[in-house]
Design an enzyme around this catalytic site. Sequence first.
Site, mmCIF file in Angstrom:
data_model
loop_
_atom_site.group_PDB
_atom_site.id
_atom_site.type_symbol
_atom_site.label_atom_id
_atom_site.label_comp_id
_atom_site.label_asym_id
_atom_site.label_seq_id
_atom_site.Cartn_x
_atom_site.Cartn_y
_atom_site.Cartn_z
ATOM 1 N N CYS A 140 0.856 -1.181 0.000
ATOM 2 C CA CYS A 140 0.000 0.000 0.000
ATOM 3 C C CYS A 140 0.897 1.238 0.000
ATOM 4 C CB CYS A 140 -0.863 -0.026 1.268
ATOM 5 S SG CYS A 140 -1.899 1.432 1.483
ATOM 6 N N CYS A 187 -1.181 3.558 -6.623
ATOM 7 C CA CYS A 187 -1.984 2.966 -5.560
ATOM 8 C C CYS A 187 -2.194 1.515 -5.970
ATOM 9 C CB CYS A 187 -3.323 3.693 -5.460
ATOM 10 S SG CYS A 187 -4.579 2.829 -4.481
#
Length: 265
Positions: free
Chosen positions: A75, A186
């Site tokens: 992440c 992302c």
Amino acid sequence: MLERAAPIGVFDSGVGGLSVLRELQQLLPAEHYLYVADGGHCPYGEKTPEFIRQRMVAVAEFFRAQGAKAMVIACNTATAAAAADLRERYPQWPLVAMEPAVKPAASATRNGRVGVLATTGTLQSARFAALLDRFAVDVTVLTQPCPGLVELIEAGDLRSPALRGVLSGYLQPLLAAGCDTLILGCTHYPFLRPLLAELLPPEVVLIDTGAAVARQAQRLLAQSGLLSEQAAGAVRYWTSGAPAQFAEVLERLGFAPGQVAELPK
Ligand code: DGL
């Protein structure tokens, strides 16, 4: 004492880290993986760094209690907020983190214009500013925060008109500025590649970091003498959100059905 046969903890706010897990499983198929989604607090994009740091410590402690030999922060937003803190807390524990691929994009662009799609948290972080200072020297970088996109991906319908509409809106300014290279900053966004292929002109190059993260995990484990010698690995999943929903999206994203448990509070 960390052991070769121990699992690797892989973390994301939701299903995005599965795009990294896929690369890890491809490169390191003999490893066992523990995947944790902080679904009860997803998205992270608009959360404070302090909140994310607290969640990351809780998840790291969970992985350690499960005997994980390493942790992959799959992440970008969590890396920006908490990777430095976790490295300080657990200096002996191999930790792989990730950030938007500014350096490869700066080499890949042909016209010197690079767009970055990422969360607000990633784009506002000091870590991202440092990345630009270091690698975006001779190129123009346009950043595009994408609130709402992660929630739509979490819903599991990668063909929904709502997702198409929101994504087109975020691409528009980057295309208008002539970007020929886009960074998927992302881990949720690699799941949008088929839709992006429909929405973008063919000459636009997409760059994400999943494969590079898997290679970094391989290097770190090899250095520490911790690469698995098992015949084949397995995955277990936990979420702080709804396990049934996670299990459903897992399959919709093309993964084998898995046992999903509730992350202990
Ligand atoms: N998948 C995450 C990332 O790479 C964050 C998504 C979110 O929770 O906003 O940034």
